[in-house]
Design a protein around this motif. Structure first.
Motif, mmCIF file in Angstrom:
data_model
loop_
_atom_site.group_PDB
_atom_site.id
_atom_site.type_symbol
_atom_site.label_atom_id
_atom_site.label_comp_id
_atom_site.label_asym_id
_atom_site.label_seq_id
_atom_site.Cartn_x
_atom_site.Cartn_y
_atom_site.Cartn_z
ATOM 1 N N PHE A 135 36.441 47.558 43.579
ATOM 2 C CA PHE A 135 35.164 47.039 43.077
ATOM 3 C C PHE A 135 34.416 46.223 44.146
ATOM 4 O O PHE A 135 33.493 45.483 43.817
ATOM 5 C CB PHE A 135 35.366 46.231 41.792
ATOM 6 C CG PHE A 135 35.636 47.107 40.592
ATOM 7 C CD1 PHE A 135 34.598 47.731 39.921
ATOM 8 C CD2 PHE A 135 36.931 47.341 40.155
ATOM 9 C CE1 PHE A 135 34.841 48.560 38.828
ATOM 10 C CE2 PHE A 135 37.191 48.161 39.063
ATOM 11 C CZ PHE A 135 36.141 48.775 38.398
ATOM 12 N N HIS A 175 27.297 43.719 42.863
ATOM 13 C CA HIS A 175 27.651 43.145 44.157
ATOM 14 C C HIS A 175 28.081 44.233 45.123
ATOM 15 O O HIS A 175 28.466 45.322 44.704
ATOM 16 C CB HIS A 175 28.792 42.132 43.993
ATOM 17 C CG HIS A 175 29.878 42.610 43.074
ATOM 18 N ND1 HIS A 175 29.933 42.263 41.739
ATOM 19 C CD2 HIS A 175 30.927 43.437 43.277
ATOM 20 C CE1 HIS A 175 30.976 42.839 41.170
ATOM 21 N NE2 HIS A 175 31.592 43.571 42.079
ATOM 22 N N PHE A 239 32.436 36.990 41.517
ATOM 23 C CA PHE A 239 33.822 37.441 41.330
ATOM 24 C C PHE A 239 34.689 36.899 42.476
ATOM 25 O O PHE A 239 34.967 35.722 42.504
ATOM 26 C CB PHE A 239 33.847 38.972 41.178
ATOM 27 C CG PHE A 239 33.166 39.408 39.906
ATOM 28 C CD1 PHE A 239 33.866 39.472 38.719
ATOM 29 C CD2 PHE A 239 31.804 39.697 39.871
ATOM 30 C CE1 PHE A 239 33.239 39.828 37.527
ATOM 31 C CE2 PHE A 239 31.170 40.053 38.691
ATOM 32 C CZ PHE A 239 31.888 40.114 37.519
ATOM 33 N N ARG A 273 29.380 54.196 35.111
ATOM 34 C CA ARG A 273 29.818 52.957 34.450
ATOM 35 C C ARG A 273 29.152 51.801 35.189
ATOM 36 O O ARG A 273 29.430 51.561 36.361
ATOM 37 C CB ARG A 273 31.341 52.851 34.535
ATOM 38 C CG ARG A 273 31.930 51.537 34.036
ATOM 39 C CD ARG A 273 33.434 51.544 34.304
ATOM 40 N NE ARG A 273 34.102 50.330 33.908
ATOM 41 C CZ ARG A 273 34.155 49.220 34.664
ATOM 42 N NH1 ARG A 273 33.542 49.168 35.815
ATOM 43 N NH2 ARG A 273 34.827 48.172 34.240
ATOM 44 N N ALA A 276 30.010 45.290 35.439
ATOM 45 C CA ALA A 276 29.605 43.883 35.349
ATOM 46 C C ALA A 276 28.101 43.731 35.063
ATOM 47 O O ALA A 276 27.435 42.847 35.620
ATOM 48 C CB ALA A 276 29.984 43.159 36.646
ATOM 49 N N HIS A 386 41.816 49.216 33.028
ATOM 50 C CA HIS A 386 42.447 48.642 34.230
ATOM 51 C C HIS A 386 42.369 47.114 34.231
ATOM 52 O O HIS A 386 43.012 46.475 35.039
ATOM 53 C CB HIS A 386 41.764 49.217 35.473
ATOM 54 C CG HIS A 386 40.342 48.768 35.572
ATOM 55 N ND1 HIS A 386 39.363 49.215 34.703
ATOM 56 C CD2 HIS A 386 39.751 47.864 36.381
ATOM 57 C CE1 HIS A 386 38.241 48.602 34.994
ATOM 58 N NE2 HIS A 386 38.431 47.784 36.004
ATOM 59 N N ARG A 506 46.526 42.007 37.457
ATOM 60 C CA ARG A 506 46.195 43.212 36.686
ATOM 61 C C ARG A 506 46.916 44.452 37.217
ATOM 62 O O ARG A 506 46.963 45.476 36.544
ATOM 63 C CB ARG A 506 44.678 43.444 36.686
ATOM 64 C CG ARG A 506 43.927 42.422 35.862
ATOM 65 C CD ARG A 506 42.422 42.566 36.014
ATOM 66 N NE ARG A 506 42.010 42.260 37.366
ATOM 67 C CZ ARG A 506 40.747 42.338 37.799
ATOM 68 N NH1 ARG A 506 39.801 42.719 36.976
ATOM 69 N NH2 ARG A 506 40.426 42.039 39.047
ATOM 70 N N ARG A 510 48.697 48.866 36.446
ATOM 71 C CA ARG A 510 48.011 49.896 37.231
ATOM 72 C C ARG A 510 49.017 50.670 38.083
ATOM 73 O O ARG A 510 48.726 51.027 39.217
ATOM 74 C CB ARG A 510 46.963 49.250 38.133
ATOM 75 C CG ARG A 510 45.852 48.541 37.387
ATOM 76 C CD ARG A 510 44.946 47.846 38.389
ATOM 77 N NE ARG A 510 43.881 47.104 37.737
ATOM 78 C CZ ARG A 510 43.065 46.266 38.394
ATOM 79 N NH1 ARG A 510 43.196 46.100 39.697
ATOM 80 N NH2 ARG A 510 42.116 45.623 37.745
HETATM 81 C C1 GLC Z 1 34.462 44.625 36.191
HETATM 82 C C2 GLC Z 1 35.693 45.439 36.527
HETATM 83 C C3 GLC Z 1 36.731 44.534 37.106
HETATM 84 C C4 GLC Z 1 36.186 43.882 38.342
HETATM 85 C C5 GLC Z 1 34.841 43.207 38.081
HETATM 86 C C6 GLC Z 1 34.118 42.906 39.358
HETATM 87 O O1 GLC Z 1 34.693 43.706 35.208
HETATM 88 O O2 GLC Z 1 36.166 46.093 35.398
HETATM 89 O O3 GLC Z 1 37.920 45.225 37.388
HETATM 90 O O4 GLC Z 1 37.107 42.933 38.809
HETATM 91 O O5 GLC Z 1 33.969 44.017 37.351
HETATM 92 O O6 GLC Z 1 33.635 44.074 39.942
#
Ligand code: GLC
Length: 631
Positions: A135, A175, A239, A273, A276, A386, A506, A510
């Motif tokens: 991510f 991001h 994050f 998808r 965030a 995940h 997490r 996985r």
């Molecule tokens: C979403 C994803 C997660 C990730 C976060 C930052 O919540 O599902 O896994 O850490 O965004 O991208």
């Protein structure tokens, strides 16, 4: 090419272009009003809007003809993704099959399970080392070299299309990684690129924002800003410190991300998808979540992509209470203008809550309080993904419970799934200060039961897994299977030694796909039971048009232990019952019909039925006279 073939091609292109022109007319006003909300106060707004339209036009010109034809078919059948045979599966590419080419080899396995929608977790070029499971994206136009190439992605998309499987990928739009080209240029001081992010020379604004901001990774990445020593500046990082939030108040950011999504759509991706999504706009004095501009960003994306690539879908990932969540699916005047899909976080969290309590009363109250969806929108219903099960999302649920009650309940659920209660069966781990990590099977007690070799405990744990999947398959929307759940895969206890481990708990759930277990599904072990029961659910569901655009009417039976879901639409009705407790419970069956249980094939004629521990029924009405004749 013969002259008649040439003529056909010319006619085809003319038809596709005419459809594009029509879409341009229809969606431009929506795009314009959303963009105006975001950038209308900028002097050069007409030029900004014109630039976006040029991006759309260019993307359409680049779009392969096969995809334009698919667009046309889907425009004529906008509920294509709501058909009952659309069944999802989610996996990391490397964990599932090594590479994108490897995934191609597994299409047969997925089809065998009944899957027709595949969500592959982040696969674009990611930051080396720590990257939050991908991510933290370094390039939106490249596939991560460890997984393959862009060519492999479009080939996979084509193979999936041939097999009627839609491909979903993550569009990480809040991001970029700190080594994305834009961030690297910002680091050198280039103002144009610094403006892509939220960069501050000192702590005064960050400190003001922090007063009302929450924290996502409070344990591992506290705070929302990171000091970049080489720049001597602070950057907004909601994050992890290496994930730099994009600044959507800058129209150039929107334009670049529009180019990125359309580029990927042209490679054959069907569903995006929106990772965030709630965080996309910042406003001082607020929690910087779900701001009105977030919805305008989504509306602008929807309208602009609907012109160039109307076959694609937007799916919101918004871990927010249900009354806010439904807004991502377009409400009121915005119906049909935002995402077509959203993760049903509330349902996911609440089924685990009900299982821990052995009672569905709280679950039913919450489900009853979820506002109805606008037509054309659907839930993505899942048991696990995940991420962790984040209990905090429940604190604001409007279902007759106070925040204090929810907090107590969350503490109970966390302890329950971490195995910290008497008679525990779950093998999860607490995640950060808010969630639970663990695979479905381990949280349902299968791991512990197998280790103990306790056949009754194995049976009950298996029933729990099937119960949870029965709810997500019968709720209405697209059900999603999390990789390995179909085989009862356990936690990966060696996760800290794994090649992707970055200090994040997490990774417990996985682990790599256990293909040896997958082979056992042909044998006689417990894997065969789980796999074949989930496949059966997929088959039953594929034959249940009663679920199309139908909102489940939740109810309770058996002293609150049993959740019932009643659906009606033009295709008829179904009545599903699941017993969340380990004690038997009585269910009252609606007397209007004679029913057949789709799991056992048995007729249900009595008004009262006893359901055993964690047992379930999926009832469809039958015509008794016809049925008698047939037998
Ligand atoms: C979403 C994803 C997660 C990730 C976060 C930052 O919540 O599902 O896994 O850490 O965004 O991208």
């Amino acid at each position: 090419m013969t002259s008649s073939q040439k003529q056909k091609t010319v006619e085809n292109v003319a038809q596709l272009d005419a459809a594009y022109d029509a879409r341009y007319e229809i969606y431009t006003p929506d795009a314009d009003s959303a963009l105006r909300h975001l950038y209308g106060d900028q002097e050069n707004f007409p030029e900004i809007a014109a630039r976006m339209m040029r991006v759309v036009r260019d993307a359409y010109l680049q779009r392969p003809e096969a995809l334009k034809e698919l667009d046309l078919r889907r425009s004529q059948r906008p509920d294509w993704f709501q058909q009952p045979d659309r069944i999802g599966y989610t996996a990391y590419v490397d964990r599932f099959a090594g590479t994108l080419k490897g995934v191609e080899q597994k299409i047969g396995y997925l089809k065998n399970l009944g899957v027709s929608y595949l969500h592959l977790l982040p696969l674009l070029k990611m930051r080396p080392n720590e990257n939050d499971g991908g991510f933290a994206v370094s390039s939106y136009s490249e596939v991560d070299p460890a997984l393959g190439s862009m060519n492999d992605l479009s080939n996979l998309a084509e193979r999936l299309r041939e097999n009627d499987v839609s491909l979903c990928i993550d569009f990480v739009l809040n991001h970029t990684a700190d080594n994305h080209d834009w961030a690297m240029r910002a680091r050198t001081g280039a103002q144009h690129y610094k403006d892509f992010y939220y960069v501050y020379q000192d702590r005064s604004l960050p400190d003001q924002y922090e007063q009302s901001l929450g924290e996502v990774f409070a344990d591992t990445a506290p705070g929302n800003f990171t000091f970049i020593a080489e720049q001597d500046e602070w950057v907004w990082t909601t994050f992890n410190p290496y994930q730099w939030d994009l600044n959507y108040s800058n129209p150039v950011v929107f334009e670049e991300m529009l180019k990125a999504i359309l580029f990927l759509a042209n490679k054959g991706v069907d569903v995006f998808r929106l990772d965030a999504a709630p965080y996309l706009w910042k406003r001082l004095g607020t929690d910087c979540l779900n701001q009105p501009e977030v919805f305008s960003i989504i509306r602008a994306l929807r309208a602009l992509t609907a012109i160039a690539a109307p076959g694609i879908l937007l799916k919101a990932e918004a871990i927010v209470p249900s009354y806010k969540l439904v807004q991502y699916l377009g409400a009121g005047e915005h119906a049909g203008k935002e995402c077509q899909l959203a993760y049903n976080t509330t349902l996911m969290t609440m089924i685990w809550s009900a299982l821990a309590e052995g009672n569905a009363a709280r679950l039913a109250s919450v489900l009853k309080s979820i506002p109805p969806l606008s037509p054309g929108a659907a839930w993505l219903n899942y048991v696990r993904c995940h991420d962790d099960i984040g209990w905090g999302v429940l604190f604001e649920e409007k279902a007759g419970y106070s925040e204090a009650e929810w907090r107590d309940h969350a503490n109970f659920a966390r302890a329950f799934y971490a195995g910290d209660v008497d008679g525990a069966y779950a093998d999860g781990e607490n995640y950060q200060n808010h969630g639970t990590a663990g695979t479905t099977a381990s949280l349902c007690g299968l791991e512990r039961a197998m280790k103990q070799g306790d056949s009754e405990a194995i049976r009950l744990a298996t029933m729990r897994i099937l119960l949870l999947y029965t709810v997500v398959f019968s709720y209405g929307g697209i059900p999603l299977i999390s990789m390995g759940d179909e085989l009862g895969q356990f936690n990966d206890h060696d996760y800290a030694a794994g090649n992707r481990y970055d200090g994040d708990g997490r990774w417990l759930h996985r682990g790599a796909m256990d293909w040896q277990k997958a082979e056992l599904r042909r044998g006689g072990g417990n894997e065969v039971r789980i796999f074949s029961e989930i496949r059966k659910l997929a088959e039953i569901r594929a034959n249940t048009p009663q679920l199309i655009q139908s909102a489940a009417e939740p109810g309770l039976c058996g002293d609150g232990r049993v959740l019932t879901l009643h659906h009606h639409n033009a295709h008829g009705e179904i009545f599903v019952c699941v017993n969340f407790s380990s004690a038997p419970a009585h269910v009252t069956i609606p007397e209007a019909h004679c029913w057949r249980d789709q799991f056992t094939g048995d007729r249900v004629t009595k008004p009262q039925v006893e359901l055993g521990a964690y047992d379930r029924l999926w009832l469809t009405p039958i015509d008794q006279a016809l049925d008698d004749k047939a037998n």
